[in-house]
Write a protein that holds these residues in place. Structure first.
Motif, PDB file in Angstrom:
ATOM      1  N   VAL A   1       1.363   5.475  33.204  1.00 42.73           N
ATOM      2  CA  VAL A   1       1.719   4.139  32.730  1.00 42.73           C
ATOM      3  C   VAL A   1       2.074   3.248  33.921  1.00 42.73           C
ATOM      4  O   VAL A   1       1.611   2.107  34.012  1.00 42.73           O
ATOM      5  CB  VAL A   1       2.884   4.183  31.713  1.00 42.73           C
ATOM      6  CG1 VAL A   1       3.420   2.788  31.438  1.00 42.73           C
ATOM      7  CG2 VAL A   1       2.439   4.855  30.432  1.00 42.73           C
ATOM      8  N   GLU A   2       2.856   3.770  34.832  1.00 42.06           N
ATOM      9  CA  GLU A   2       3.225   2.984  36.007  1.00 42.06           C
ATOM     10  C   GLU A   2       1.984   2.600  36.810  1.00 42.06           C
ATOM     11  O   GLU A   2       1.869   1.466  37.285  1.00 42.06           O
ATOM     12  CB  GLU A   2       4.214   3.757  36.876  1.00 42.06           C
ATOM     13  CG  GLU A   2       5.584   3.878  36.235  1.00 42.06           C
ATOM     14  CD  GLU A   2       6.529   4.790  37.006  1.00 42.06           C
ATOM     15  OE1 GLU A   2       6.112   5.379  38.038  1.00 42.06           O
ATOM     16  OE2 GLU A   2       7.687   4.914  36.587  1.00 42.06           O
TER      17      GLU A   2
ATOM     18  N   LYS B   1       0.192  -1.241  37.451  1.00 41.13           N
ATOM     19  CA  LYS B   1      -0.145  -1.770  38.781  1.00 41.13           C
ATOM     20  C   LYS B   1      -1.628  -2.087  38.904  1.00 41.13           C
ATOM     21  O   LYS B   1      -2.089  -2.506  39.953  1.00 41.13           O
ATOM     22  CB  LYS B   1       0.269  -0.770  39.845  1.00 41.13           C
ATOM     23  CG  LYS B   1       1.772  -0.589  39.940  1.00 41.13           C
ATOM     24  CD  LYS B   1       2.138   0.479  40.927  1.00 41.13           C
ATOM     25  CE  LYS B   1       3.649   0.681  40.939  1.00 41.13           C
ATOM     26  NZ  LYS B   1       4.039   1.822  41.779  1.00 41.13           N
ATOM     27  N   GLY B   2      -2.385  -1.843  37.818  1.00 40.55           N
ATOM     28  CA  GLY B   2      -3.793  -2.196  37.820  1.00 40.55           C
ATOM     29  C   GLY B   2      -4.751  -1.071  38.140  1.00 40.55           C
ATOM     30  O   GLY B   2      -5.939  -1.315  38.345  1.00 40.55           O
TER      31      GLY B   2
ATOM     32  N   GLU C   1      -8.187   4.067  37.216  1.00 37.23           N
ATOM     33  CA  GLU C   1      -8.148   5.518  37.015  1.00 37.23           C
ATOM     34  C   GLU C   1      -6.957   5.917  36.150  1.00 37.23           C
ATOM     35  O   GLU C   1      -7.078   6.753  35.256  1.00 37.23           O
ATOM     36  CB  GLU C   1      -8.084   6.249  38.353  1.00 37.23           C
ATOM     37  CG  GLU C   1      -8.060   7.750  38.201  1.00 37.23           C
ATOM     38  CD  GLU C   1      -7.944   8.495  39.514  1.00 37.23           C
ATOM     39  OE1 GLU C   1      -7.731   9.728  39.458  1.00 37.23           O
ATOM     40  OE2 GLU C   1      -8.061   7.894  40.581  1.00 37.23           O
ATOM     41  N   ALA C   2      -5.808   5.317  36.403  1.00 31.76           N
ATOM     42  CA  ALA C   2      -4.617   5.622  35.601  1.00 31.76           C
ATOM     43  C   ALA C   2      -4.836   5.221  34.139  1.00 31.76           C
ATOM     44  O   ALA C   2      -4.462   5.966  33.227  1.00 31.76           O
ATOM     45  CB  ALA C   2      -3.391   4.929  36.171  1.00 31.76           C
ATOM     46  N   CYS C   3      -5.454   4.073  33.917  1.00 34.27           N
ATOM     47  CA  CYS C   3      -5.753   3.632  32.546  1.00 34.27           C
ATOM     48  C   CYS C   3      -6.677   4.624  31.852  1.00 34.27           C
ATOM     49  O   CYS C   3      -6.440   5.000  30.700  1.00 34.27           O
ATOM     50  CB  CYS C   3      -6.404   2.253  32.549  1.00 34.27           C
ATOM     51  SG  CYS C   3      -5.282   0.895  32.877  1.00 34.27           S
TER      52      CYS C   3
ATOM     53  N   ARG D   1       1.222  -4.220  31.137  1.00 33.79           N
ATOM     54  CA  ARG D   1       2.039  -4.760  32.244  1.00 33.79           C
ATOM     55  C   ARG D   1       3.377  -5.285  31.757  1.00 33.79           C
ATOM     56  O   ARG D   1       4.304  -5.443  32.525  1.00 33.79           O
ATOM     57  CB  ARG D   1       1.280  -5.853  32.981  1.00 33.79           C
ATOM     58  CG  ARG D   1       0.126  -5.281  33.756  1.00 33.79           C
ATOM     59  CD  ARG D   1      -0.535  -6.292  34.609  1.00 33.79           C
ATOM     60  NE  ARG D   1      -1.584  -5.595  35.372  1.00 33.79           N
ATOM     61  CZ  ARG D   1      -2.472  -6.196  36.096  1.00 33.79           C
ATOM     62  NH1 ARG D   1      -2.474  -7.505  36.169  1.00 33.79           N
ATOM     63  NH2 ARG D   1      -3.379  -5.510  36.743  1.00 33.79           N
ATOM     64  N   HIS D   2       3.485  -5.559  30.467  1.00 34.39           N
ATOM     65  CA  HIS D   2       4.724  -6.100  29.909  1.00 34.39           C
ATOM     66  C   HIS D   2       5.671  -5.002  29.419  1.00 34.39           C
ATOM     67  O   HIS D   2       6.789  -5.321  28.995  1.00 34.39           O
ATOM     68  CB  HIS D   2       4.413  -7.056  28.757  1.00 34.39           C
ATOM     69  CG  HIS D   2       3.518  -8.172  29.166  1.00 34.39           C
ATOM     70  ND1 HIS D   2       3.912  -9.178  30.019  1.00 34.39           N
ATOM     71  CD2 HIS D   2       2.228  -8.430  28.861  1.00 34.39           C
ATOM     72  CE1 HIS D   2       2.909 -10.004  30.214  1.00 34.39           C
ATOM     73  NE2 HIS D   2       1.865  -9.575  29.515  1.00 34.39           N
TER      74      HIS D   2
END
Length: 67
Positions: A9-10, A14-15, A18-20, A61-62
Motif C-alpha cells: 500500500v505504501e 508513492k506511485g 509494481e506495488a499496485c 493516495r488518500h
C-alpha cells in the motif's frame, strides 16, 4: 492487513506500478469472494469487485494509515 500488504500500500501510494499490481493480485481473490457472498450472483460479484478495486486504486493516495 498484513505487514507485506501494508508495504505494498505504501509503495502504491508513492506511485509504484509494481506495488499496485502485487497488491491487486494479493487482495482481489478475497474481494471477489466477499462480493460473491454478499451478492450471490457471480456476474454481479465480478462487476462489483472490479468497481471496488478501481475505486481503491483511484483513491489509494488518500489512505491515511497503510498499517
Amino acid at each position: 492487513m498484513g505487514q507485506e500488504e501494508g508495504k505494498l500500500v505504501e509503495g502504491a501510494q508513492k506511485g509504484s506500478r509494481e506495488a499496485c499490481d502485487r497488491l491487486l493480485v494479493a487482495c482481489y481473490p478475497r474481494l471477489l469472494r466477499t462480493a460473491r457472498a454478499l451478492l450471490g450472483n457471480p456476474d454481479d460479484a465480478q462487476d462489483a469487485a472490479k468497481e471496488a478495486a478501481l475505486a481503491v486504486f483511484a483513491n489509494i493516495r488518500h489512505l491515511s494509515d497503510a498499517k
